[in-house]
Design an enzyme around this catalytic site. Structure first.
Site, PDB file in Angstrom:
ATOM      1  NE  ARG A  95      44.414  37.304  45.966  1.00 51.17           N
ATOM      2  CZ  ARG A  95      44.162  37.397  44.662  1.00 51.17           C
ATOM      3  NH1 ARG A  95      44.904  38.182  43.909  1.00 51.17           N
ATOM      4  NH2 ARG A  95      43.178  36.726  44.102  1.00 51.17           N
ATOM      5  CG  HIS A 127      44.162  42.447  40.145  1.00 47.52           C
ATOM      6  ND1 HIS A 127      45.417  42.380  40.722  1.00 47.52           N
ATOM      7  CD2 HIS A 127      43.828  41.148  39.855  1.00 47.52           C
ATOM      8  CE1 HIS A 127      45.819  41.134  40.772  1.00 47.52           C
ATOM      9  NE2 HIS A 127      44.873  40.367  40.267  1.00 47.52           N
ATOM     10  CD  GLN A 130      46.100  39.608  35.547  1.00 48.22           C
ATOM     11  OE1 GLN A 130      46.244  38.715  36.383  1.00 48.22           O
ATOM     12  NE2 GLN A 130      46.565  39.504  34.303  1.00 48.22           N
ATOM     13  CG  ASP A 224      37.854  38.599  36.260  1.00 48.73           C
ATOM     14  OD1 ASP A 224      38.215  37.420  36.473  1.00 48.73           O
ATOM     15  OD2 ASP A 224      37.906  39.484  37.131  1.00 48.73           O
ATOM     16  CB  CYS A 264      42.867  38.237  35.076  1.00 47.58           C
ATOM     17  SG  CYS A 264      41.175  38.200  35.693  1.00 47.58           S
ATOM     18  NE  ARG A 292      49.665  39.248  38.237  1.00 52.02           N
ATOM     19  CZ  ARG A 292      48.874  38.841  39.239  1.00 52.02           C
ATOM     20  NH1 ARG A 292      47.850  38.043  38.988  1.00 52.02           N
ATOM     21  NH2 ARG A 292      49.090  39.258  40.481  1.00 52.02           N
TER      22      ARG A 292
END
Length: 309
Positions: A95, A127, A130, A224, A264, A292
């Protein structure tokens, strides 16, 4: 190598394979006795927990590594860190702030003869983990997604980019409403158009600046945060630019009566979404968060299949 930088790396057969493995009851302990490196430049509640539990569920041993522990590109180059981790782990997940770090790590591993895939847990460009979780959530609740209307309200950021890709791969009608200056670039739109044509499932993408137009008659509303990690210095400017782009009860009212709401997380309540919507009957954010782990299960199992072939 079965690296996963973004969701369109998976199309066509791999995409369905990931989704199948995510929900299959007989994947098995494909990581038994093996380690998975989880390198985090940016912290996360859902990504860390879902990744660790998915690795554990597949029989492996997750090792959480903070960016400061290895000094990514300060104490040691990303390439050398990747090769070091490749000595001990079957899969490297990261990440990161800069997407190119992932590309460099994957190239270093492959060029040095390591059979170790690199999985993008989040970067400034994408991402994918997600987005796979979002598809699993939508398929569970809506069934076939072809022709369903998805409205994304907010910044056309890394999350939005991956979400739009999976929605087009599902044949959905996608609408993105962002303030001027925060939408997709012409180059990004060209790439999304090429993806739509390559997939050939009838998906459409409409980009505009009016949240009500985007949300009108939508089956799914998604948002988001307006200010992501690394953008803190832009917060005041962004709050001003995104005024009026909140998903509130008034915006929900113009969507379909049974529309579902996704986020998310983490949510900045009162900015991009109100408490009443996030906690309301249309919200499925906790089912989305639970997926997830389901998504990571499918991604890791797929990576193991590909790296053994």
């Amino acid at each position: 190598m079965p690296d996963l930088f973004d969701v369109d790396d998976l199309w066509p057969d791999d995409y369905e394979r990931v989704l199948h493995l995510a929900t299959s009851a007989d994947v098995g302990r494909v990581l038994a006795g093996q380690g998975v490196a989880l390198l985090f430049e940016k912290p996360s509640a859902r990504t860390r927990n879902s990744s660790e539990m998915a690795v554990f569920g597949l029989g492996g041993h997750p090792v959480y590594i903070q960016g400061t522990e290895v000094g990514l590109d300060t104490r040691e180059s990303a390439e050398d860190i990747a090769r070091t981790l490749g000595c001990y782990h079957r899969i490297v997940c990261a990440r990161v702030f800069d997407h190119q770090v992932l590309v460099r790590m994957a190239f270093a591993l492959e060029s040095s003869g390591f059979d170790v895939p690199v999985i993008n847990l989040l970067s400034d460009e994408a991402h994918p983990c997600q987005a796979i979780a979002d598809v699993l959530t939508l398929r569970e609740l809506l069934g076939s997604l072809a022709g369903q209307v998805l409205a994304y309200i907010g910044d056309a950021n890394n999350m939005c980019r991956s979400l739009v890709k999976v929605a087009l791969m599902e044949g959905m009608d996608v609408r993105v409403a962002s303030p001027p200056g925060y939408s997709f670039s012409d180059e990004e739109l060209d790439k999304l158009d090429a993806l739509t044509k390559r997939v050939g499932r009838g998906g459409t993408l409409h980009v505009g600046h009016d949240p009500k137009v985007a949300a009108g008659g939508a089956d799914v509303l998604y948002t988001d945060v307006w200010t992501s990690m690394g953008q803190e210095k832009e917060k005041v400017e962004r709050l001003a630019a995104f005024e009026g782009f909140i998903i509130d009860d008034a915006l929900l009212d113009v969507a379909e009566p049974d529309a579902i709401v996704l986020h998310c997380l983490p949510a900045h309540r009162g900015e991009e979404i109100t408490d009443s919507v996030l906690e309301g009957s249309h919200s499925v954010v906790w089912k989305q968060a639970a997926h997830r782990q389901t998504a990571m299960r499918g991604i890791l199992a797929w990576a193991m299949e590909g790296s053994r072939s």
